[in-house]
Design an enzyme around this catalytic site. Structure first.
Site, PDB file in Angstrom:
ATOM      1  N   HIS B 275       0.812  -1.216   0.000  1.00  0.00           N
ATOM      2  CA  HIS B 275       0.000   0.000   0.000  1.00  0.00           C
ATOM      3  C   HIS B 275       0.845   1.265   0.000  1.00  0.00           C
ATOM      4  O   HIS B 275       1.881   1.342   0.656  1.00  0.00           O
ATOM      5  CB  HIS B 275      -1.041   0.005   1.116  1.00  0.00           C
ATOM      6  CG  HIS B 275      -0.492   0.015   2.515  1.00  0.00           C
ATOM      7  ND1 HIS B 275      -0.139   1.170   3.169  1.00  0.00           N
ATOM      8  CD2 HIS B 275      -0.264  -0.997   3.396  1.00  0.00           C
ATOM      9  CE1 HIS B 275       0.274   0.866   4.393  1.00  0.00           C
ATOM     10  NE2 HIS B 275       0.226  -0.436   4.554  1.00  0.00           N
ATOM     11  N   ASP B 287       6.294   0.644   6.538  1.00  0.00           N
ATOM     12  CA  ASP B 287       4.831   0.448   6.390  1.00  0.00           C
ATOM     13  C   ASP B 287       4.271   1.563   5.545  1.00  0.00           C
ATOM     14  O   ASP B 287       3.879   2.590   6.063  1.00  0.00           O
ATOM     15  CB  ASP B 287       4.187   0.381   7.779  1.00  0.00           C
ATOM     16  CG  ASP B 287       2.708   0.036   7.708  1.00  0.00           C
ATOM     17  OD1 ASP B 287       2.243  -0.420   6.653  1.00  0.00           O
ATOM     18  OD2 ASP B 287       2.019   0.232   8.734  1.00  0.00           O
ATOM     19  N   GLU B 320      -5.044   2.029   2.702  1.00  0.00           N
ATOM     20  CA  GLU B 320      -5.088   0.761   3.440  1.00  0.00           C
ATOM     21  C   GLU B 320      -5.255   1.015   4.930  1.00  0.00           C
ATOM     22  O   GLU B 320      -6.057   0.368   5.614  1.00  0.00           O
ATOM     23  CB  GLU B 320      -3.793  -0.035   3.187  1.00  0.00           C
ATOM     24  CG  GLU B 320      -3.799  -1.456   3.765  1.00  0.00           C
ATOM     25  CD  GLU B 320      -3.367  -1.548   5.227  1.00  0.00           C
ATOM     26  OE1 GLU B 320      -3.623  -2.604   5.840  1.00  0.00           O
ATOM     27  OE2 GLU B 320      -2.790  -0.582   5.770  1.00  0.00           O
TER      28      GLU B 320
HETATM   29 ZN   LIG Z   1       0.629  -1.605   6.271  1.00  0.00          ZN
HETATM   30 ZN   LIG Z   2      -0.013   0.002   8.958  1.00  0.00          ZN
END
Ligand SMILES: [Zn+2]
Ligand SMILES: [Zn+2]
Ligand SMILES: [Zn+2]
Ligand SMILES: [Zn+2]
Lengths: 460, 460
Positions: B275, B287, B320
C-alpha cells in the site's frame, strides 16, 4: 572462649545479621542484592520527572531530595542555595516548506534565542562538519538557516562526545557571528530515533544569540537527502522554524547535601555525588537520576555497616546541565580543605568496566587493594589519571584526589538529553553492579590510614 | 551447430548479457545485487514523506508513483480512483496535572473525536487489560478518561498484533459506550521509545466518537506508576488532553496500477503489491514503502528477463491504513476473474523466513519447486494456508490463489505506526533478500503451465 566465638555470639545477639564491619567483599555482596538505588531513580522520575535547572521543578526535586535523604538516615541534610540565570523551553516546531515537505522533530538548545511566535522561514545552508561552517565566509549566512551535520560515533569511554559535541557547543555562536538567522544541528547522539538531543550552547559576550536547535538523526539524514536532491535542480530547501524559548532572569538553584559522619574528623571527608537537575525532555533517569542514586545508595551501605573513619558527604548537585553551576558553587564555598577524595557518577547506568586513580604518591598498595576488590565485578584498572567528572571537577582542580569508576558509554548517547531518558532504560542488575563498585571503593578508602588530605601546592 | 551453441552465439550478439530467460536461480542472484527497491523507498520517503489516506499528500504520492512506474518501463500505468471519508490529525498534547506532573508523548488514533481547542481535564481510570474495561459497569466512566494498558509481546509472525491490537480497535468504542469522556491507550507496540503508535479505530453506527489516543510505552508505564502511587494516598491522577483531529468529509484516494504484459492472456495474471498510503507520523518506510518497493522491483526483474507467460499486475493500493479502502475498491471493480495468483508485502522489510501456499489441488510439484528455489535464501516451507494480506485479502476471498512470503516480524512493532518508521530502519541487504524471494516466486509461477484461474464455487 576465643575472640572469634565471642564475635559470633555477639552477632547472634543482634536483631539483624551484622556485616563484618566494612569488609569490602561483604559490602559488595550486599550491594549486588540491594534495590535502594533503583528505588531512588524510580521515585525521582515518577514523582518529580523532568527538573530543569533553575525552575520550580528543580526546586521540587530538592525538596523531595531532602525528605528522601533524611528518611534514608543521613545526617546534616541541607540545601546550599545559589542564584543562576535561567532559560526555559517554549514551543518548538520545524517544517520543510520547499521543494519537499515534512515535519522535523526538533528541540531548542539551552540558551537558544526565540524566533518569535510567528517563526522564521529561510533557506537552509548545509555544512557537513563544524570545520566547514568555520570555513564559511563572514556574512555568507545572512538571513539563512545554517544546518550543521556530522556523524557521531560510538565509543565505550565517551571520547566521541568531546569530538562531536563541538557542533552543539560552538556551532551556534559561530553561525551567529557569520550572520545566520538561525542554526539547526544534527543531534549529538548515536541512535536512530525521532528524538532530538538537547544540551547547552553558549553565545559569548558581544555575540547576539540566535535560535539554535537540534533535529533528530533520522530527520537530519532526511534533510541531507532533500538538500542533495534540491541542489541537483539548482534549488535550496526552505524551512519554517518556530522556537520560543526564553531567558527568565535570575532564579534559585542549589546543592543538596547529606552526610555519613566519620569517627575521625582529621582524616578528611569523601565527597560523592551526581547531579539532581536534568534536561526537560526526558525524566532524567540515566542523566543523572542514576548518578544521585548510585552515590547515595553506596554511602548508605557504608553507613549501615557502621561508622566509617572518614565522613562521607553525598552531594546532589544543582544546575549541572546548564553550566556546572552547582559544582562551581560548591568548590567556591568549600574549597579543597578537608576533602580526602572526590567521586562522581554522571555517565548513565551501564556497567562499570574500569577504574582510574588520582591519588598521592605512596598509595600504590591502596590502589592495588581497590583494584583487586573491584576485579570480581569485571572492572579493570587503567593507567590514566582520574578526572572526577563535571560536578566535582572544580573541587578536584583545587588539588583533591579522585577515583573514577568508568561506566560503559557505548549506548549512552542513544539516550543522552532526549525524551527517551526514562526509567525503563535502566537495567536494575547493572545499577546494582555500579552500587557494588562504589560501595567497595568507599568501604576501603573511608577506613584507610593513608594521609589523603590535599596539600597546598608550592607557591600557593 | 547444436541448438545450445546457437543460443550461446545469440547471447553474445546482444548488447547486454541475457539471463537464461526466467531462470529462477539467475533472477534470484541478480535480485541480491539489485538496489531498485531501496531506491524506491528512499525516493518515496524523501520526496513525498508521510502520505495519509485521502489527503493531498497521498495524491502527491500517486502522482509520483505514476511517474516512477512509467520510468521503470511498466505498461498500462494508471490510477483507479475511489472516494473515501477522510480524517486528519490536529494538535495533540497530554499533561499530567495532579498529583504529579509531566508531559506525555501522545498521538490520536484514526477516527478519534476532538477535545476542542481548550481540551479536557479529567480523572484517569486505569484498566490493566481490554477485558477489565469490558467488565466496567455502564456509566462508571462518565466524565473520566479511561486508560487501558496491556503488555504486547514480540512474535516472529506478528500473531501478538491480533491479540493486543483489540485495545486500539475495540477499546475506544467500548469506553465511549460506558460514558468515558476520552480514552488513552498504551501504544500497541513492543519498543521502549517515546513514540506513540497510532492506527485506526472505529466507532460503530450509533456510538458517538470520543477523543481516543495512544501514549508511548515509557509514558504508559510512568502513568501506571503514578496511578499506583496516587491510589495509595486515595487520590486519582488527573490528565489534561488536547486533541483536535477532524473528519474533513469525502475526498479522493486511488490505487496505482502498472503491468508487465504476459504472452498468454488466457493464463491469468499475477496480482502483486503493497500500500502506498502511510500513517502521518513517520515517513512510511517499513509500512509500507518497503512493500510497494519489493513488489515493483521483483516485477521489474521479471520484465527485464523477457516477456513472461502470465501478466504481472503491480498494484500500489491507496487508503489501506484507514480501512482497507483500496483493496476493497480493487476487488469490487475487478472481481476474481482472470487472477491466477495474488501476493502482497505489508509487514516491514525484515528478512523473509517462511512461505505459505494457497494453491489448487494438483500443484504439489509447483509448490515443491518454489520451496526448493527459496531454500537458498533461508526460507522454509510451512503447512499453513496463505492468506494474502490486507489489500489483496478481498480479492483472495473471492477464490483467488495466494502465496505469502512471511517476513520476520520480531521487531516490526517497535516501529509500526510511529514517527520512527523512517528510511534508516531498512537494511538494504534484507530488502534485497525480499526482492530475491519475490522474483524467484514470480519467475516460476509466471511461466508455469498449471491452470491457476479461479473456479466458480458450487452455488456461485
Ligand atoms: Zn501496512
Ligand atoms: Zn499500517
Ligand atoms: Zn549529566
Ligand atoms: Zn547531561
Amino acid at each position: 572462649m576465643t575472640k572469634r566465638t565471642l564475635l559470633a555470639l555477639a552477632a547472634l545477639a543482634l536483631p539483624f545479621p551484622l556485616l563484618a564491619q566494612h569488609d569490602p567483599a561483604a559490602i559488595q555482596q550486599k550491594a549486588l542484592g540491594d534495590d535502594t538505588a533503583y528505588g531512588i531513580v524510580e521515585d525521582l522520575t515518577t514523582e518529580i520527572g523532568p527538573r530543569l535547572a533553575g525552575t520550580e521543578r528543580e526546586a521540587a526535586a530538592r525538596a523531595w531530595a531532602v525528605e528522601r535523604l533524611k528518611a534514608m538516615g543521613f545526617s546534616n541534610v541541607r540545601i546550599e542555595p545559589f542564584d543562576m540565570k535561567t532559560w526555559v523551553r517554549g514551543i518548538e516546531t520545524a517544517e520543510i516548506t520547499g521543494p519537499f515537505t515534512g515535519k522535523m522533530h526538533i528541540s531548542a538548545l539551552g540558551n537558544s534565542a526565540s524566533t518569535g511566535d510567528t517563526g522564521l522561514e529561510a533557506e537552509v545552508v548545509y555544512f557537513r562538519t563544524l570545520a566547514d561552517l568555520q570555513a564559511a565566509p563572514a556574512g555568507s549566512l545572512r538571513g539563512k538557516i545554517a544546518f550543521v551535520s556530522h556523524k557521531m560515533t560510538r565509543t565505550q569511554n565517551g571520547a566521541s562526545y568531546g569530538q562531536f559535541g563541538g557542533v552543539r557547543r560552538a556551532g551556534p555562536s559561530l553561525a551567529a557571528q557569520k550572520g545566520a538567522a538561525a542554526i539547526v544541528i544534527r543531534s549529538v547522539g548515536t541512535d536512530y530515533h525521532r528524538n532530538p538531543h538537547t544540551g547547552g550552547t553558549n553565545f559569548p559576550e558581544g555575540v547576539t544569540p540566535i535560535p539554535a536547535a537540534a533535529i533528530s538523526i533520522p530527520d537530519a539524514e532526511n534533510l541531507e537527502r532533500m538538500i542533495a536532491r534540491a541542489a541537483k535542480k539548482g534549488e535550496a530547501v526552505k524551512m519554517k522554524l518556530v522556537l520560543t524559548p526564553r531567558q527568565i532572569g535570575t532564579t534559585q538553584s542549589g546543592n543538596v547535601i547529606a552526610e555519613v559522619p566519620g569517627s575521625d574528623p582529621n582524616a578528611g571527608m569523601i565527597l560523592v555525588g551526581g547531579h539532581l537537575d536534568s534536561w526537560d525532555l526526558g525524566t532524567g533517569a540515566i542523566d543523572d537520576g542514576a548518578g544521585v542514586a548510585i552515590s547515595a545508595a553506596a554511602a548508605k551501605l557504608i553507613m549501615d555497616a557502621g561508622t566509617p573513619k572518614r565522613t562521607i558527604r553525598v552531594v546532589w548537585f544543582g544546575a549541572e546541565e546548564v553550566g556546572l553551576f552547582g559544582g562551581i558553587a560548591y568548590a567556591k564555598k568549600h574549597g579543597a580543605a578537608g576533602h580526602a577524595l572526590a567521586m562522581e557518577s554522571d555517565f548513565g547506568a551501564d556497567r562499570i568496566w574500569q577504574v582510574d586513580f588520582k591519588l598521592p604518591d605512596g598509595t600504590d598498595d591502596l590502589k592495588t587493594r581497590i583494584a583487586n576488590a573491584l576485579a570480581p565485578l569485571g572492572i579493570g584498572r587503567s593507567n590514566q589519571p582520574a578526572g572526577g567528572g563535571p560536578d566535582v571537577g572544580p573541587t578536584v582542580a583545587l588539588g583533591v584526589n579522585a577515583i573514577d569508576l568508568q561506566q560503559d558509554g557505548t549506548d549512552y548517547f542513544d539516550l543522552h538529553h532526549t525524551p527517551d531518558d526514562t526509567l525503563d532504560k535502566i537495567d536494575p542488575k547493572k545499577l546494582q553492579q555500579n552500587v557494588a563498585a562504589w560501595a567497595t571503593v568507599l568501604s576501603i578508602v573511608a577506613n584507610d590510614p593513608a594521609d589523603l588530605l590535599p596539600k597546598g601546592k608550592a607557591g600557593d
